[in-house]
Design a protein around this motif. Structure first.
Motif, mmCIF file in Angstrom:
data_model
loop_
_atom_site.group_PDB
_atom_site.id
_atom_site.type_symbol
_atom_site.label_atom_id
_atom_site.label_comp_id
_atom_site.label_asym_id
_atom_site.label_seq_id
_atom_site.Cartn_x
_atom_site.Cartn_y
_atom_site.Cartn_z
ATOM 1 N N ALA A 120 -11.873 6.100 4.279
ATOM 2 C CA ALA A 120 -12.272 6.165 3.029
ATOM 3 C C ALA A 120 -11.235 5.649 2.059
ATOM 4 O O ALA A 120 -10.234 6.139 2.013
ATOM 5 C CB ALA A 120 -12.619 7.672 2.742
ATOM 6 N N ARG A 121 -11.616 4.742 1.474
ATOM 7 C CA ARG A 121 -10.565 4.050 0.616
ATOM 8 C C ARG A 121 -10.413 4.752 -0.588
ATOM 9 O O ARG A 121 -8.995 5.015 -0.832
ATOM 10 C CB ARG A 121 -11.240 2.821 -0.152
ATOM 11 N N ALA A 122 -11.076 5.572 -0.947
ATOM 12 C CA ALA A 122 -10.409 6.596 -2.247
ATOM 13 C C ALA A 122 -9.391 7.661 -1.705
ATOM 14 O O ALA A 122 -8.755 8.098 -2.337
ATOM 15 C CB ALA A 122 -11.926 7.392 -2.714
ATOM 16 N N THR A 174 -6.119 12.254 2.344
ATOM 17 C CA THR A 174 -5.286 12.086 1.276
ATOM 18 C C THR A 174 -3.787 12.187 1.333
ATOM 19 O O THR A 174 -2.968 11.936 0.216
ATOM 20 C CB THR A 174 -5.777 13.153 -0.138
ATOM 21 N N LYS A 208 -18.790 8.766 4.097
ATOM 22 C CA LYS A 208 -19.003 8.054 2.556
ATOM 23 C C LYS A 208 -18.782 9.240 1.682
ATOM 24 O O LYS A 208 -18.459 9.053 0.588
ATOM 25 C CB LYS A 208 -20.289 7.669 2.524
ATOM 26 N N GLU A 232 -6.215 5.752 -1.107
ATOM 27 C CA GLU A 232 -5.445 5.394 -2.368
ATOM 28 C C GLU A 232 -4.589 6.573 -2.793
ATOM 29 O O GLU A 232 -3.826 6.616 -3.363
ATOM 30 C CB GLU A 232 -6.438 5.140 -3.461
ATOM 31 N N ILE A 233 -5.249 7.689 -2.788
ATOM 32 C CA ILE A 233 -4.468 9.044 -3.168
ATOM 33 C C ILE A 233 -3.097 9.226 -2.080
ATOM 34 O O ILE A 233 -2.279 9.585 -2.920
ATOM 35 C CB ILE A 233 -5.351 10.455 -2.931
ATOM 36 N N GLU A 276 -15.273 9.530 0.472
ATOM 37 C CA GLU A 276 -15.151 8.547 -0.450
ATOM 38 C C GLU A 276 -15.744 8.827 -1.972
ATOM 39 O O GLU A 276 -14.957 8.553 -2.757
ATOM 40 C CB GLU A 276 -16.205 7.228 -0.095
ATOM 41 N N MET A 277 -16.796 9.645 -1.844
ATOM 42 C CA MET A 277 -17.348 9.795 -3.269
ATOM 43 C C MET A 277 -16.615 11.311 -3.776
ATOM 44 O O MET A 277 -16.763 11.556 -5.089
ATOM 45 C CB MET A 277 -18.922 10.250 -3.032
ATOM 46 N N HIS A 278 -16.048 11.964 -2.846
ATOM 47 C CA HIS A 278 -15.349 13.469 -3.323
ATOM 48 C C HIS A 278 -13.992 13.668 -2.939
ATOM 49 O O HIS A 278 -13.422 14.749 -2.570
ATOM 50 C CB HIS A 278 -16.254 14.637 -2.724
ATOM 51 N N ALA A 279 -13.272 12.381 -3.090
ATOM 52 C CA ALA A 279 -11.673 12.481 -2.600
ATOM 53 C C ALA A 279 -11.082 13.482 -3.319
ATOM 54 O O ALA A 279 -10.369 14.143 -2.881
ATOM 55 C CB ALA A 279 -11.304 10.939 -2.498
ATOM 56 N N GLU A 280 -11.325 13.495 -4.693
ATOM 57 C CA GLU A 280 -10.455 14.369 -5.544
ATOM 58 C C GLU A 280 -10.738 15.753 -5.201
ATOM 59 O O GLU A 280 -9.823 16.568 -5.542
ATOM 60 C CB GLU A 280 -10.853 14.050 -6.937
#
Length: 127
Positions: free
Chosen positions: A77-79, A61, A14, A82-83, A17-21
């Motif tokens: 992690a979906r985020a 990523t 998670k 996506e990257i 997920e919250m800190h992908a960037e």
């Protein structure tokens, strides 16, 4: 494994997920470290991995997968996934301990920096 966050159980990925960037930006901030890891990995990967059906487990990523010419990635992690997809990696959501692929689906399977994050590393290596 679930982690507690204020009494709420969350999946261990998670945070990614919250800190992908922010996670992805680390590789730009510390580019020499990333490039040295990449160079080390290139000494152990086939010359033309783009000619193989190749998977990175815990692809995050997609920085390593894209730079190494791998086509597929697995990431919970979906985020992050996506990257990676924006980098041209075909991503599948899932975990290493229970691979959502048939046996012998890939010519090359690589785990770069994720082994220590797996819930059950031994099971992940078995699958």
């Amino acid at each position: 494994m679930n982690l507690s966050s204020g009494g709420i159980l969350i999946k261990p990925w998670k945070a990614f997920e919250m800190h992908a960037e922010e996670y992805d930006a680390w590789y730009e901030k510390y580019k020499p470290a990333y490039e040295s890891e990449l160079l080390a990995l290139k000494t152990f990967t086939p010359e033309n991995p783009e000619n193989l059906k190749a998977l990175e487990v815990g692809a995050g990523t997609g920085r390593f997968a894209a730079s190494l010419g791998l086509s597929y990635g697995l990431e919970p992690a979906r985020a992050m996934a996506e990257i990676a997809e924006k980098r041209g990696i075909q991503m599948v959501l899932g975990v290493a301990e229970s691979l959502p692929f048939k046996i012998k689906s890939f010519d090359l399977v690589l785990i770069v920096a994720a082994l220590s994050l797996f819930k059950d590393p031994v099971q992940a290596l078995r699958s």
